[in-house]
Each structure stands twice: as C-alpha cells, then as structure tokens.
Design a protein around this motif. Structure first.
Motif, PDB file in Angstrom:
ATOM      1  N   TYR A 277       1.156  -1.090  -0.068  1.00 27.85           N
ATOM      2  CA  TYR A 277      -0.328  -0.209  -0.136  1.00 27.85           C
ATOM      3  C   TYR A 277       0.802   1.231  -0.026  1.00 27.85           C
ATOM      4  O   TYR A 277       0.401   2.200  -0.669  1.00 27.85           O
ATOM      5  N   ALA A 278       1.736   1.100   0.953  1.00 20.48           N
ATOM      6  CA  ALA A 278       2.936   2.497   0.934  1.00 20.48           C
ATOM      7  C   ALA A 278       3.956   2.531  -0.196  1.00 20.48           C
ATOM      8  O   ALA A 278       4.112   3.847  -0.405  1.00 20.48           O
ATOM      9  N   ARG A 279       3.893   1.686  -1.148  1.00 19.72           N
ATOM     10  CA  ARG A 279       4.752   2.088  -2.292  1.00 19.72           C
ATOM     11  C   ARG A 279       4.388   1.670  -3.518  1.00 19.72           C
ATOM     12  O   ARG A 279       4.251   2.072  -5.101  1.00 19.72           O
ATOM     13  N   THR A 280       2.690   1.988  -3.419  1.00 17.38           N
ATOM     14  CA  THR A 280       1.858   2.278  -4.546  1.00 17.38           C
ATOM     15  C   THR A 280       0.694   2.687  -4.515  1.00 17.38           C
ATOM     16  O   THR A 280      -0.691   2.319  -4.624  1.00 17.38           O
ATOM     17  N   ARG A 281       1.153   3.803  -3.764  1.00 19.86           N
ATOM     18  CA  ARG A 281      -0.047   4.913  -3.296  1.00 19.86           C
ATOM     19  C   ARG A 281      -0.782   6.286  -4.510  1.00 19.86           C
ATOM     20  O   ARG A 281      -1.385   6.037  -4.284  1.00 19.86           O
ATOM     21  N   ALA A 282      -0.139   6.313  -5.872  1.00 22.13           N
ATOM     22  CA  ALA A 282       0.157   6.822  -7.199  1.00 22.13           C
ATOM     23  C   ALA A 282      -1.800   6.026  -7.281  1.00 22.13           C
ATOM     24  O   ALA A 282      -1.853   5.195  -7.475  1.00 22.13           O
ATOM     25  N   ALA A 283      -2.758   6.728  -7.976  1.00 22.53           N
ATOM     26  CA  ALA A 283      -3.923   6.765  -8.764  1.00 22.53           C
ATOM     27  C   ALA A 283      -3.481   5.934  -9.855  1.00 22.53           C
ATOM     28  O   ALA A 283      -3.623   4.571 -10.237  1.00 22.53           O
ATOM     29  N   SER A 284      -2.349   6.025 -10.651  1.00 24.67           N
ATOM     30  CA  SER A 284      -1.838   5.110 -11.895  1.00 24.67           C
ATOM     31  C   SER A 284      -1.282   3.974 -11.342  1.00 24.67           C
ATOM     32  O   SER A 284      -1.053   3.180 -12.165  1.00 24.67           O
ATOM     33  N   GLN A 285      -0.685   3.981 -10.112  1.00 25.55           N
ATOM     34  CA  GLN A 285      -0.516   2.336  -9.787  1.00 25.55           C
ATOM     35  C   GLN A 285      -1.624   1.509  -8.714  1.00 25.55           C
ATOM     36  O   GLN A 285      -1.141   0.952  -8.501  1.00 25.55           O
ATOM     37  N   ALA A 286      -2.764   1.981  -8.921  1.00 26.58           N
ATOM     38  CA  ALA A 286      -4.123   1.290  -8.827  1.00 26.58           C
ATOM     39  C   ALA A 286      -4.139  -0.035  -9.027  1.00 26.58           C
ATOM     40  O   ALA A 286      -4.297  -1.079  -8.079  1.00 26.58           O
ATOM     41  N   THR A 287      -3.774  -0.816 -10.434  1.00 25.25           N
ATOM     42  CA  THR A 287      -3.685  -1.762 -11.053  1.00 25.25           C
ATOM     43  C   THR A 287      -2.787  -2.437 -10.493  1.00 25.25           C
ATOM     44  O   THR A 287      -3.242  -4.046 -10.141  1.00 25.25           O
ATOM     45  N   MET A 288      -1.711  -2.214 -10.120  1.00 26.21           N
ATOM     46  CA  MET A 288      -0.295  -2.684  -9.471  1.00 26.21           C
ATOM     47  C   MET A 288      -0.687  -3.329  -8.185  1.00 26.21           C
ATOM     48  O   MET A 288      -0.260  -4.099  -7.746  1.00 26.21           O
ATOM     49  N   GLN A 289      -0.970  -2.340  -7.056  1.00 28.37           N
ATOM     50  CA  GLN A 289      -1.227  -3.304  -6.473  1.00 28.37           C
ATOM     51  C   GLN A 289      -2.513  -4.198  -6.691  1.00 28.37           C
ATOM     52  O   GLN A 289      -2.687  -4.638  -5.642  1.00 28.37           O
ATOM     53  N   ASN A 290      -3.880  -3.853  -6.854  1.00 29.44           N
ATOM     54  CA  ASN A 290      -4.549  -4.839  -7.041  1.00 29.44           C
ATOM     55  C   ASN A 290      -3.743  -5.728  -6.974  1.00 29.44           C
ATOM     56  O   ASN A 290      -3.992  -7.176  -6.221  1.00 29.44           O
ATOM     57  N   LEU A 291      -2.412  -6.259  -8.143  1.00 23.82           N
ATOM     58  CA  LEU A 291      -2.363  -7.063  -8.598  1.00 23.82           C
ATOM     59  C   LEU A 291      -1.865  -7.636  -7.215  1.00 23.82           C
ATOM     60  O   LEU A 291      -1.946  -9.162  -6.980  1.00 23.82           O
TER      61      LEU A 291
ATOM     62  N   ALA B 207      -3.017 -13.180  -1.216  1.00 26.24           N
ATOM     63  CA  ALA B 207      -3.568 -13.757  -1.301  1.00 26.24           C
ATOM     64  C   ALA B 207      -3.690 -15.031  -1.654  1.00 26.24           C
ATOM     65  O   ALA B 207      -3.942 -16.519  -1.641  1.00 26.24           O
ATOM     66  N   ALA B 208      -3.814 -14.778  -3.090  1.00 24.41           N
ATOM     67  CA  ALA B 208      -3.196 -16.652  -3.402  1.00 24.41           C
ATOM     68  C   ALA B 208      -2.291 -17.510  -3.012  1.00 24.41           C
ATOM     69  O   ALA B 208      -2.613 -18.742  -2.547  1.00 24.41           O
ATOM     70  N   GLY B 209      -1.430 -16.298  -2.624  1.00 25.34           N
ATOM     71  CA  GLY B 209      -0.195 -17.392  -2.270  1.00 25.34           C
ATOM     72  C   GLY B 209      -0.529 -18.041  -0.853  1.00 25.34           C
ATOM     73  O   GLY B 209       0.268 -18.988  -0.871  1.00 25.34           O
ATOM     74  N   LEU B 210      -1.166 -17.556   0.079  1.00 29.60           N
ATOM     75  CA  LEU B 210      -1.901 -18.347   1.585  1.00 29.60           C
ATOM     76  C   LEU B 210      -2.275 -19.216   1.129  1.00 29.60           C
ATOM     77  O   LEU B 210      -2.416 -19.949   1.815  1.00 29.60           O
ATOM     78  N   VAL B 211      -3.161 -18.931   0.228  1.00 30.57           N
ATOM     79  CA  VAL B 211      -4.468 -19.951  -0.065  1.00 30.57           C
ATOM     80  C   VAL B 211      -3.504 -20.793  -1.248  1.00 30.57           C
ATOM     81  O   VAL B 211      -3.718 -22.091  -0.187  1.00 30.57           O
ATOM     82  N   VAL B 212      -2.447 -21.303  -1.225  1.00 25.79           N
ATOM     83  CA  VAL B 212      -1.533 -22.164  -1.774  1.00 25.79           C
ATOM     84  C   VAL B 212      -0.867 -22.763  -0.767  1.00 25.79           C
ATOM     85  O   VAL B 212      -1.021 -24.501  -1.284  1.00 25.79           O
ATOM     86  N   LEU B 213      -0.294 -21.581   0.644  1.00 26.58           N
ATOM     87  CA  LEU B 213       0.599 -22.649   1.046  1.00 26.58           C
ATOM     88  C   LEU B 213      -0.515 -23.512   2.431  1.00 26.58           C
ATOM     89  O   LEU B 213      -0.145 -24.403   2.789  1.00 26.58           O
ATOM     90  N   CYS B 214      -2.341 -22.865   2.144  1.00 27.33           N
ATOM     91  CA  CYS B 214      -3.160 -23.763   2.167  1.00 27.33           C
ATOM     92  C   CYS B 214      -2.751 -25.592   2.341  1.00 27.33           C
ATOM     93  O   CYS B 214      -3.496 -26.253   2.755  1.00 27.33           O
ATOM     94  N   ALA B 215      -2.788 -25.823   0.992  1.00 28.08           N
ATOM     95  CA  ALA B 215      -2.229 -26.759   0.683  1.00 28.08           C
ATOM     96  C   ALA B 215      -1.178 -27.958   0.970  1.00 28.08           C
ATOM     97  O   ALA B 215      -1.126 -29.090   0.688  1.00 28.08           O
ATOM     98  N   VAL B 216      -0.400 -27.050   1.971  1.00 23.71           N
ATOM     99  CA  VAL B 216       1.200 -27.316   2.519  1.00 23.71           C
ATOM    100  C   VAL B 216       1.040 -28.603   3.859  1.00 23.71           C
ATOM    101  O   VAL B 216       1.452 -30.132   3.605  1.00 23.71           O
ATOM    102  N   PRO B 217       0.032 -28.326   4.250  1.00 26.10           N
ATOM    103  CA  PRO B 217      -0.005 -29.329   5.896  1.00 26.10           C
ATOM    104  C   PRO B 217      -1.188 -30.478   5.272  1.00 26.10           C
ATOM    105  O   PRO B 217      -0.985 -31.855   5.306  1.00 26.10           O
ATOM    106  N   ALA B 218      -2.052 -30.292   4.305  1.00 27.78           N
ATOM    107  CA  ALA B 218      -2.784 -31.021   3.480  1.00 27.78           C
ATOM    108  C   ALA B 218      -1.704 -32.390   2.849  1.00 27.78           C
ATOM    109  O   ALA B 218      -2.484 -33.653   2.877  1.00 27.78           O
TER     110      ALA B 218
END
Length: 275
Positions: free
Chosen positions: A242-256, A262-273
């Motif tokens: 959030y701090a490094r992508t504050r400019a309006a032009s960086q909104a897409t990069m921030q969302n990605l 979030a996607a990385g954390l979901v992938v990590l959920c498969a590790v204990p399984a």
C-alpha cells in the motif's frame, strides 16, 4: 402577519406554503424553510437543486468523495458483527462451527471446511478476549482506515487474518484456534510500515508489538503466537504494498500484488494437507 396585511407568497417556503421564511436557495432563488435547506459552499440550496447538483457530479468526483470519507465504517462493522456473534454464542453453541484447525483443510478426512480460515476471526473464548481484540480494531481503524479507504482496510483485515490461520496450519497443525488476534497483528504491522513511510512517530506501535509478542511466547501461555506472527508478517507485507503503490496510476498494480499475496496464502494451505 396581521389579518389585514396582504400575504406575499414569496415570503413562504415553496414546498411548505404554511411556513414563512426569508431564506432563498442560492441557485433557483426560491424561498425555503429550515427543513428544506441544505448548507452549500455559500448559502443554502433547496432539495431539487441538490438532487440536480448530484446528478451533474462526474462519477470520478463521487468516487473520490467516497474515498475521502474519514469515518471508519468497516471497523465499526467488524466490531459490531464480531460482538453480536459473541452474544449469540452465549446461547447457541457457535464456537465449534467457527474455530479453525488444519484438519479442516484435509479433504481425505471428510471434513473439508476451508471457510474456517476466516470464521475463526469471529469467535472468541471470553469477554476479555473479545474486548481486547475489538478495542484494538477500533483504535487502529480510526487511524488506518481513513488512510487506506474502506475496501483496502477490509482486504488488509481479512488477508492478515488468513495469514494468521495459515501460519497456525503450518506451524501448529492439529491445533484449534479462535480469535481475531492474527488480523489485529496484521493491522499493527501495516500501521507500522505505513507510518514509517509517511514519517509518523512509530515508537508507540513498536512498544505495543513488542509487549504482545513477548506475552505470546511466555511459557504456559494459551495465546497462539503462530497466528500473531503470521498476521503480523502478512500485514506488514500488505502495508509495504500500500505504501509503495499510492499513486492513482498504480492502482492496478496494487490490486494485483494484494491479490498475489492472498493467492499465495491459499496455495500454502495445501502444504499441511500434503504432510
């Protein structure tokens, strides 16, 4: 007005003919009573002119106005919903349906319930557990939510909470946990990083973090230090994004980037399984 004095219609509100007033709408110049007045930059305007002004406001201006809303509405909703569920849980056994355990991430056990990664944030073991966490959400939210905006703050809370649950699954498999502590530590971590970037005094935040982390590691403590560390790490990472992508032009990069975390954390959920 005396009975013999002629009635001047212009001295009465055009929407309430029985109410006398001498205040004019600054746009249409019609007389309006106090009930019909809306304060404008200069003077007041009537309801019709207010509606017309709102229709003419460009969408980008409306979006900017929403972003500038300084009320921590998401913080209030989090506190309200969590407190309401705690009260309900006093009469209905909800905690068992909300608590998280890495076993619920293993489909082979026949109890695959991944939503518990998030529902654990809504359950608390005692009034003091609830009160301390929700007080922290309210205090931090008053400062952090206006800086980030409602949706970014909500994403931070949920993803940091997810980070806390994932850390528990990785570092303490088979352990039941409840509480919003992981999300709260995520808010603290984000506030620490963002405060550092905007030049704020972060000494108080560091002290609070240090005390809470020490308490988490004390022998015999029932506090899940794994959730604290996981939430703190994820919150700090999101705060950096959030701090490094504050400019309006960086909104897409921030969302990605936020989505990638979030996607990385979901992938990590498969590790204990897989262990």
């Amino acid at each position: 007005m005396s009975a013999g004095q002629p009635r001047n219609a212009e001295d009465f509100c055009y929407r309430h003919p029985d109410r006398r007033s001498y205040v004019l709408c600054q746009r249409c110049l019609r007389t309006i009573c106090p009930e019909c007045q809306t304060q404008a930059a200069v003077g007041v305007i009537c309801p019709e002119c207010l509606a017309q002004q709102r229709q003419q406001t460009p969408p980008r201006v409306k979006r900017a106005a929403r972003r500038l809303d300084s009320r921590p509405l998401v913080s209030y909703w989090i506190v309200g919903i969590t407190a309401a569920l705690f009260v309900v849980a006093l009469f209905v056994p909800l905690t068992g349906f909300l608590a998280f355990n890495s076993l619920y991430l293993m489909p082979e056990l026949g109890a695959f319930q991944p939503w518990r990664l998030f529902t654990a944030l809504l359950a608390h073991g005692s009034f003091w557990h609830l009160a301390l966490n929700m007080l922290a959400v309210w205090l931090i939210g008053r400062s952090l939510e206006p800086l980030l905006g409602h949706m970014r703050f909500l994403a931070l809370y949920l993803i940091a909470g997810l980070g806390g649950s994932v850390a528990v699954a990785l570092l303490a498999p088979g352990t039941f946990v409840i509480g919003a502590s992981g999300a709260v530590f995520g808010l603290l971590g984000a506030l620490l990083i963002i405060g550092r970037h905007i030049g704020a005094n972060i000494t108080g935040i560091l002290v609070i973090l240090g005390i809470n982390l020490v308490l988490s590691f004390l022998p015999g403590s029932s506090i899940s230090w794994q959730a604290h560390v996981g939430g703190l790490a994820v919150g700090a990472l999101l705060g950096l994004i959030y701090a490094r992508t504050r400019a309006a032009s960086q909104a897409t990069m921030q969302n990605l980037l936020v989505g990638a975390v979030a996607a990385g954390l979901v992938v990590l959920c498969a590790v204990p399984a897989l262990t």
